[in-house]
Design a protein around this motif. Structure first.
Motif, mmCIF file in Angstrom:
data_model
loop_
_atom_site.group_PDB
_atom_site.id
_atom_site.type_symbol
_atom_site.label_atom_id
_atom_site.label_comp_id
_atom_site.label_asym_id
_atom_site.label_seq_id
_atom_site.Cartn_x
_atom_site.Cartn_y
_atom_site.Cartn_z
ATOM 1 N N ILE A 171 0.865 -1.174 0.000
ATOM 2 C CA ILE A 171 0.000 0.000 0.000
ATOM 3 C C ILE A 171 0.905 1.229 0.000
ATOM 4 O O ILE A 171 1.685 1.426 0.932
ATOM 5 N N ARG A 172 0.803 2.033 -1.056
ATOM 6 C CA ARG A 172 1.661 3.211 -1.198
ATOM 7 C C ARG A 172 0.806 4.467 -1.015
ATOM 8 O O ARG A 172 -0.147 4.690 -1.762
ATOM 9 N N LEU A 173 1.153 5.257 0.001
ATOM 10 C CA LEU A 173 0.385 6.440 0.347
ATOM 11 C C LEU A 173 1.273 7.670 0.320
ATOM 12 O O LEU A 173 2.493 7.563 0.157
ATOM 13 N N LYS A 174 0.639 8.836 0.495
ATOM 14 C CA LYS A 174 1.358 10.106 0.503
ATOM 15 C C LYS A 174 1.036 10.835 1.794
ATOM 16 O O LYS A 174 -0.132 10.946 2.186
ATOM 17 N N GLU A 175 2.077 11.329 2.459
ATOM 18 C CA GLU A 175 1.873 12.109 3.665
ATOM 19 C C GLU A 175 0.948 13.294 3.371
ATOM 20 O O GLU A 175 1.145 14.028 2.398
ATOM 21 N N GLY A 176 -0.075 13.479 4.211
ATOM 22 C CA GLY A 176 -1.010 14.573 4.036
ATOM 23 C C GLY A 176 -2.320 14.181 3.371
ATOM 24 O O GLY A 176 -3.291 14.945 3.413
ATOM 25 N N SER A 232 -9.162 -8.927 11.026
ATOM 26 C CA SER A 232 -8.869 -7.530 11.323
ATOM 27 C C SER A 232 -7.618 -7.134 10.561
ATOM 28 O O SER A 232 -6.886 -7.986 10.037
ATOM 29 N N ILE A 233 -7.361 -5.828 10.502
ATOM 30 C CA ILE A 233 -6.066 -5.317 10.044
ATOM 31 C C ILE A 233 -5.632 -4.214 10.994
ATOM 32 O O ILE A 233 -6.381 -3.277 11.262
ATOM 33 N N HIS A 234 -4.411 -4.364 11.504
ATOM 34 C CA HIS A 234 -3.755 -3.316 12.297
ATOM 35 C C HIS A 234 -2.709 -2.656 11.417
ATOM 36 O O HIS A 234 -1.929 -3.329 10.739
ATOM 37 N N TRP A 235 -2.706 -1.317 11.438
ATOM 38 C CA TRP A 235 -1.780 -0.525 10.619
ATOM 39 C C TRP A 235 -0.567 -0.203 11.480
ATOM 40 O O TRP A 235 -0.529 0.796 12.192
ATOM 41 N N HIS A 236 0.427 -1.060 11.415
ATOM 42 C CA HIS A 236 1.524 -1.086 12.375
ATOM 43 C C HIS A 236 2.417 0.145 12.228
ATOM 44 O O HIS A 236 3.058 0.354 11.188
ATOM 45 N N GLY A 237 2.485 0.940 13.296
ATOM 46 C CA GLY A 237 3.333 2.120 13.315
ATOM 47 C C GLY A 237 2.647 3.390 12.857
ATOM 48 O O GLY A 237 3.233 4.473 12.951
ATOM 49 N N LEU A 238 1.395 3.288 12.362
ATOM 50 C CA LEU A 238 0.709 4.474 11.887
ATOM 51 C C LEU A 238 0.039 5.219 13.041
ATOM 52 O O LEU A 238 -0.518 4.603 13.955
ATOM 53 N N ILE A 239 0.117 6.543 12.968
ATOM 54 C CA ILE A 239 -0.532 7.413 13.941
ATOM 55 C C ILE A 239 -1.932 7.731 13.403
ATOM 56 O O ILE A 239 -2.071 8.344 12.339
ATOM 57 N N LEU A 240 -2.955 7.314 14.128
ATOM 58 C CA LEU A 240 -4.325 7.437 13.639
ATOM 59 C C LEU A 240 -5.287 7.428 14.827
ATOM 60 O O LEU A 240 -4.886 7.135 15.958
ATOM 61 N N GLU A 243 -10.777 4.604 7.853
ATOM 62 C CA GLU A 243 -10.584 5.902 7.223
ATOM 63 C C GLU A 243 -9.828 6.809 8.183
ATOM 64 O O GLU A 243 -10.217 6.967 9.343
ATOM 65 N N PHE A 244 -8.745 7.398 7.705
ATOM 66 C CA PHE A 244 -7.935 8.259 8.571
ATOM 67 C C PHE A 244 -7.006 9.127 7.730
ATOM 68 O O PHE A 244 -6.697 8.787 6.574
ATOM 69 N N PRO A 245 -6.542 10.246 8.289
ATOM 70 C CA PRO A 245 -5.539 11.065 7.603
ATOM 71 C C PRO A 245 -4.155 10.433 7.740
ATOM 72 O O PRO A 245 -3.833 9.817 8.763
ATOM 73 N N VAL A 246 -3.349 10.605 6.731
ATOM 74 C CA VAL A 246 -1.981 10.089 6.747
ATOM 75 C C VAL A 246 -1.070 11.230 7.194
ATOM 76 O O VAL A 246 -0.884 12.207 6.470
ATOM 77 N N VAL A 247 -0.524 11.116 8.398
ATOM 78 C CA VAL A 247 0.175 12.241 9.024
ATOM 79 C C VAL A 247 1.682 12.040 9.121
ATOM 80 O O VAL A 247 2.359 12.799 9.804
#
Length: 621
Positions: A80-85, A101-109, A133-137
């Protein structure tokens, strides 16, 4: 098809020398290629809307089919390739007959998007869809995996790469994701049951009589001492190459997964340890490795020859191969019972020599939390001039260790005699001689609930962040240590901690019980409380003889390793046996967050708790 050899093809293969298929004949059997090399990029998903489907599947490893749980029909799951912001919506459909389930390891959300059933959301029911659904920070290298049952062991994991909103401080010409994992044909519940039934079930590298006669490993006196304690110094990994095949991007060592480069390029390798139970020692013979990121956070570049990556950690590194030849990427299991292997090459169909597995390490008294290297031994009344007394456990209250010592080597010793000579053995045993502490003395850790799940309390746990990983102290080249890591940017919170807390990592290997402070998850009566915004210094003390990579969800913390306002920031830290690690945490994320050992079967057996972050009284949530 003709049975005759094609002479031109044969000569071409022989001419590849250090980087060709001709080397296949000289490789160990487990590393010989089934294919000439797989140049197979990971499937990639990006954009604001991502669709994921969890289902059973078959995967082929080293030419053999194996059952797995995958995402979108692949193991590992798509990159999964995302962009900050950006904002992202991830629609996850569960086609299993059980919750997932899916845990997004290390993501701040937000905590309700963190993906831990029973903590932050109910889970994803069979044949239903949940939308995260969350912002990529943030930016960096991360990964995602199931937090339901033991699905992660079966292949339910995948990589995440988040590109920075601005310029990337790391310059590179091309990149490859290197996702390491372990896979067994045995169902994970059967595997866990065997661990519960017999300690060391998968350890096929125990010491032998032949080894003793050859003078290998421990002396007879040392073996007697360890045997009397019912402890095995070869017990480095709970699950080993006896059942595991070690994978790179879902492929075994014979598959020869290959990453391409042009000589002279700066190649960024995003290394992720997505294994269930295996810490890996990573090196590329012939290439220095420049570490530029740890757990997704940029660090000041540090060049090494090898690094140990614990379960759930990520490291980004730059390599610059200048020769027109192949290189072997080695991911050697910490106990050296097997190896993940890939190839870096300028062209398809190339291979380099695969090094033999190195001699397996042995645990020491330091791994038992009994390091006396800094003590004044002269004050103890022992003659230690010859270095070690292998079995000198005198002065210890062995009965408190929970072992039946009646038939052991310690029976009949005069423990009150403290003037004995210790010149005849090895340093391993001298560490314990004359020690007045019990290995289960509750005074050493009053907060620990003593019971059958607590085999030992480390009497002398020490900070080992300046040491290479277990078994790497004598490899003869530069190995990364945590104290080498220095944050590239200044830390965001420079306040001194307002309070401190200590958490003990406890266990009983024989019964395969794991816990924090002697309480497994089913015995925990309350989460670990924090007030939003407070700054806390946390010390983790490992009272066991196993490595424990500890992960805190929803937060980063700063390792206390002497780098001040440039302390390295991580979300997962490995605590070595008999060691301790201290970090400073800003509890800035309201909600309930999982806190656990990322060794899957340790977590499953009870080394799991919840951190709760609550606003101050009268403060808005």
């Amino acid at each position: 098809m003709s049975r005759n050899f094609d002479r031109r093809q044969l000569l071409r293969g022989a001419s590849l020398i250090g980087g060709g298929l001709a080397l296949n004949a000289f490789m160990p059997a487990w590393a010989k290629s089934v294919s000439p090399g797989l140049v197979r990029p990971l499937p990639t998903l990006s954009g604001p809307d991502v669709q994921l489907t969890i289902d059973h599947m078959m995967m082929t490893i080293d030419g053999r089919p194996s059952h797995a749980v995958g995402v979108n029909g692949t193991v590992p799951a798509p990159l999964i390739r995302l962009k900050e912001g950006q904002n992202v919506r991830l629609s996850v459909t569960n086609n299993l007959d059980e919750d997932s389930s899916i845990h997004w390891h290390g993501l701040i959300l937000p905590f309700h998007m963190d993906g831990v059933p029973g903590v932050s959301f109910p889970g994803i029911k069979p044949r239903s869809t949940f939308v995260y659904e969350f912002p990529v920070v943030q930016a960096g290298t991360y990964w995602y995996h199931s937090h339901s049952g033991l699905q992660e062991q079966m292949g339910h994991y995948g990589p995440i790469v988040i590109d920075p909103a601005g310029a990337d401080p790391v310059a590179y010409d091309r990149e490859h994701v290197i996702l390491l994992s372990d896979h067994s044909p045995m169902h994970p519940h059967s595997l866990f049951r065997k661990l519960k039934q017999q300690g060391g079930y998968f350890n096929y590298q125990k010491q032998s009589l032949a080894g003793l006669l050859k003078g290998e490993d421990q002396s007879l006196k040392e073996r007697a001492a360890w045997g009397a304690m019912r402890m095995d110094p070869t017990d480095i990994s709970d699950v080993t190459g006896a059942t595991y095949t070690y994978l790179v991007n879902g492929h075994g060592p014979k598959d020869n997964w290959t990453a391409l480069f042009r000589p002279g390029e700066r190649v960024r390798l995003r290394v992720i340890n997505a294994s269930a139970m295996t810490n890996f020692n990573v090196r590329i013979p012939g290439l220095p490795l420049t570490i530029v990121q740890a757990d997704g956070q940029n660090v000041q570049p540090v060049t090494v020859d090898e690094f140990q990556i614990a379960v759930a950690e990520t490291y980004d590194l730059i390599v610059t191969p200048t020769e027109d030849r192949a290189y072997t990427l080695v991911g050697e299991a910490i106990d050296r019972s097997g190896m993940a292997r890939a190839t870096l090459a300028p062209r398809e169909g190339m291979a380099a020599e695969v090094p033999a597995l190195r001699k397996r390490p042995l645990a020491t008294m330091k791994d038992m939390g009994m390091d006396m290297s800094g003590m004044d031994h002269g004050a103890m009344g022992h003659d230690m001039s010859g270095g070690a007394a292998a079995g000198a456990m005198a002065g210890m209250d062995h009965s408190a260790m929970g072992h039946d010592m009646s038939g052991g080597a310690m029976a009949g010793m005069d423990h009150s005699a403290m003037g004995h000579e210790m010149s005849g053995g090895a340093s391993a045993g001298a560490a314990a001689g004359g020690m007045s502490h019990s290995m289960r003395d509750p005074k050493n850790a009053p907060q620990v609930k003593m019971g059958p799940g607590v085999q030992t309390i480390s009497p002398m746990a020490i900070d080992r962040t300046g040491e290479p990983g277990q078994g790497l102290g004598d490899v003869g080249h530069k190995v990364l240590v945590y104290r080498d890591l220095v944050a590239l940017d200044r830390n965001p919170d420079l306040r001194a901690p307002s309070r401190a807390m200590e958490i003990h990592l406890t266990g009983n290997m024989e019964r395969y019980m794991w816990s924090f402070d002697g309480r497994k998850l089913s015995e925990v009566t309350a989460p670990i409380p924090f007030t939003r915004g407070e700054r806390v210094r946390v010390t983790l003390v490992n009272d066991t003889m196993m490595n424990h990579p500890i992960h805190l969800h929803g937060h980063f913390f700063e390792l206390v390793t002497g780098h001040g306002d440039h302390a390295p920031r991580k979300h997962t830290v490995n605590v070595m046996p008999g060691g301790k690690v201290t970090f400073d945490l800003t509890a800035d994320a309201p909600g309930d967050w999982a806190f656990h050992c990322h060794m899957l079967y340790h977590m499953h057996a009870g080394m799991f708790n919840v951190v709760t972050v609550r606003p101050l009284a009268g403060e808005a949530a």
